[in-house]
Design an enzyme around this catalytic site. Structure first.
Site, PDB file in Angstrom:
ATOM      1  N   ASP A   1      42.788  45.920  30.297  1.00 24.11           N
ATOM      2  CA  ASP A   1      42.760  45.080  31.218  1.00 24.11           C
ATOM      3  C   ASP A   1      41.674  45.149  32.167  1.00 24.11           C
ATOM      4  O   ASP A   1      41.468  46.371  32.695  1.00 24.11           O
ATOM      5  CB  ASP A   1      43.879  45.109  32.054  1.00 24.11           C
ATOM      6  CG  ASP A   1      44.187  44.018  33.106  1.00 24.11           C
ATOM      7  OD1 ASP A   1      44.124  42.972  32.908  1.00 24.11           O
ATOM      8  OD2 ASP A   1      44.098  44.588  34.231  1.00 24.11           O
TER       9      ASP A   1
ATOM     10  N   GLU B   1      38.997  43.369  28.142  1.00 26.17           N
ATOM     11  CA  GLU B   1      38.679  42.010  29.166  1.00 26.17           C
ATOM     12  C   GLU B   1      37.505  42.763  30.391  1.00 26.17           C
ATOM     13  O   GLU B   1      37.791  43.696  31.143  1.00 26.17           O
ATOM     14  CB  GLU B   1      40.127  41.976  30.114  1.00 26.17           C
ATOM     15  CG  GLU B   1      39.877  40.607  30.911  1.00 26.17           C
ATOM     16  CD  GLU B   1      40.889  40.431  31.968  1.00 26.17           C
ATOM     17  OE1 GLU B   1      41.103  39.405  32.510  1.00 26.17           O
ATOM     18  OE2 GLU B   1      41.681  41.632  32.298  1.00 26.17           O
TER      19      GLU B   1
END
Length: 607
Positions: free
Chosen positions: A267, A300
């Site tokens: 993330d 990401e």
């Protein structure tokens, strides 16, 4: 990318330095990095704490006879008892005691022969385990997803977070599966069930921050965080510290080895302030793996750091692709969609032909700061393409899905584009059955923190026209209300005729992808794409076997002209027009009608 099964033995986790380790039957080694205090005690099952032995570089350790299932906490000089930051299981919530867990080799895997799936076969399905009902209930959903054509499940973060409900990004104990979802063995059974169905399982991990409640690290390990750099969630984690680097590297290996996850989605890595750690992580994992297993690392990254996608990482979430498609489908231009306001069809062509839209250009949303690196050299499978995900739906004030925002005819075209183009598709739970339920931001904080989260959430939307008035913002659901979570549970099956039609569309498209597209993706490369109208694009890719894939897409209400081609040795794979099958598609040369898509395989390149 994990250790061979033979290496996970009764010696517990031989490379691990964090967490309680069963070193031999009935004996456990406890270790804690606590450089900010001069003493640490170990409390077992509520008994008076025993002093731990100081080690070099801020470490404390103690080896004791101890049974699996023992509850333990570390006691600081001021009397505060804290859980193990590398706890493998918690007795209740993040403020409770940690639990000594079984040796990892004790779980009896039903599919030990599983070695994963090649990345080019991947069709991802993002799932929130809490909304699915927990580990056991989620496992029961897998056969239907496999039948649909899903080849990989991606679980949102499931490590321990405060309270009963959370997206998972407020986690504070990165090694402990949240007890609300089930036991560690039930999580292993979920992964095992997926493998038996031929499905890989990815896990979303958060290495850029800790949540606001239950993070005790600053009390005894202040160097874990930087005092000179902040992130949107607080002080940045200090990856310059060797123990910090090791803490998260071990965590990645832990999920891949002990739970046999097939990969990780990292993330928001743009918030990791020591990017060299990202450079080191793949090598660390690959050096400890059974080379017969296929493991994938996905990023990401707002920075669009294309170089990492040829240096150990399989792919990156393609936010650019989502954003320009959302702009075309909804007309929205507020927030980060302002970067896609002008000439969205041209930007979509860039996405299809080169991967990222932003490859170093200045971003309006980032106040002129440049973003990205050239990406045209990368294969299309280096990009994960989605129309919806937890961020893009849940970060809307009211959590609306695209079925409530877009013309159904245009949305069907976009789904066809997503599932048949060579980028890796990701679906968000519920979209495959046309779910109209929202996906809202939900938490379970208490007292002042609950008030701050609720008001902060509403304040985020003050600059949006629809929520500029305080009364309008009051309509935004309270993240801490149980009803906010409950209203976000999507249906497992179609609830009406529209849902049946959406499910049929996804199944048909995924069958075409599995039969005609995925087998040809190794070695695929883009040949170029161009805008041919305000909402129309034509794109081509040379697939690995030399065949050319061509897509003509029109997301708008105006027709467009497209380049013609020799119809000889051309095969039509898919065609829709106005939300229905396009029976004359092969005969309508040179046109791209409103709300239409055609997908062709050509044995020779077009002119």
């Amino acid at each position: 990318m994990t250790r061979p099964d033979s290496a996970v033995s009764s010696a517990s986790r031989p490379d691990a330095v964090f967490g309680a380790q069963v070193v031999r039957p009935g004996v456990v080694l406890f270790r804690l990095w606590a450089p900010s205090v001069d003493a640490v005690g170990l409390e077992l099952d509520g008994a008076p704490p025993r002093p731990m032995e100081p080690q070099a570089d801020g470490w404390y350790a103690l080896e004791l006879p101890c049974a699996v299932g023992t509850r333990y906490r570390y006691v600081l000089p001021d009397g505060l008892a804290v859980p193990d930051p590398a706890s493998r299981a918690q007795d209740g919530d993040v403020h409770g005691a940690s639990i000594v867990t079984d040796d990892p080799s004790t779980y009896a895997w039903q599919h030990p022969e599983w070695r994963g799936r090649p990345w080019h076969e991947t069709v991802l399905y993002e799932m929130h385990v809490g909304l699915a009902g927990g580990f056991v209930a989620a496992a029961r959903r897998l056969p239907a997803l496999a039948a649909l054509g899903i080849t990989a499940i991606e679980l949102m973060p499931l490590n321990d977070f405060p309270g009963r409900r959370n997206w998972g990004y407020d986690g504070v104990l990165p090694y402990a599966p949240d007890a609300r979802y089930g036991t560690p063995d039930e999580l292993k059974a979920l992964v095992d069930t997926a493998h038996g169905l031929g499905m890989a399982v990815m896990l979303d991990v958060v290495y850029n921050h800790f949540g606001p409640d239950g993070n005790f690290l600053p009390r005894y390990a202040a160097p874990f965080f930087r005092d000179d750099v902040s992130t949107p969630w607080g002080a940045a984690i200090d990856f310059r510290q060797p123990p910090v680097r090791r803490f998260f590297a071990e965590n990645a290996l832990y999920w891949l080895s002990e739970f046999r996850f097939d990969g990780l989605r990292l993330d928001a890595v743009h918030a990791i302030t020591s990017p060299d750690w990202l450079d080191e992580l793949p090598a660390y994992l690959y050096s400890r793996v059974d080379r017969s297993r296929l493991i994938h690392l996905v990023l990401e990254n707002e920075l669009n750091a294309a170089h990492r996608l040829s240096e150990g990482y399989s792919a990156q979430w393609n936010d650019d692709g989502h954003n320009v498609l959302h702009r075309l489908l909804t007309g929205e231009t507020e927030g980060y969609y302002e970067d896609y306001r002008e000439q969205p069809a041209r930007l979509l062509a860039t996405c299809l032909g080169e991967g990222f839209v932003y490859q170093g250009q200045p971003s309006l949303h980032k106040k002129g700061k440049s973003r990205g690196e050239p990406s045209a050299h990368l294969p299309p499978t280096a990009f994960v393409l989605f129309l919806q995900n937890h961020d893009q739906v849940g970060n809307r004030a009211l959590g609306e899905r695209l079925v409530r925002l877009a013309d159904a005819r245009a949305l069907r075209v976009a789904v066809g584009l997503q599932l048949l183009c060579p980028q890796i598709p990701l679906l968000f739970m519920g979209e495959e059955v046309g779910a109209r339920t929202p996906f809202l931001f939900f938490t379970d904080h208490r007292d002042e923190l609950a008030d701050a989260v609720r008001e902060g959430r509403r304040g985020e939307f003050a600059h949006f026209a629809a929520f500029s008035d305080p009364e309008q913002r009051a309509r935004i659901p309270d993240p801490n209300a149980a009803s906010t979570f409950e209203s976000s549970v999507p249906p497992q099956a179609p609830v009406d005729a529209d849902g049946v039609a959406w499910q049929a569309l996804y199944k048909q498209l995924l069958q075409v992808r599995a039969q005609e597209i995925s087998p040809r993706l190794p070695g695929a490369r883009a040949l170029g794409a161009q805008a041919v109208g305000e909402a129309a694009v034509t794109a081509r890719w040379r697939l690995g076997d030399g065949v050319v894939l061509r897509m003509d897409i029109n997301l708008g209400a105006e027709g467009a002209e497209v380049p013609s081609f020799d119809p000889a040795r051309v095969r039509l794979l898919w065609a829709e027009r106005g939300g229905a099958p396009w029976v004359q598609a092969s005969h309508d040369q040179g046109v791209s009608p409103p709300f239409s898509i055609r997908v062709w395989l050509m044995e020779e390149a077009t002119s």
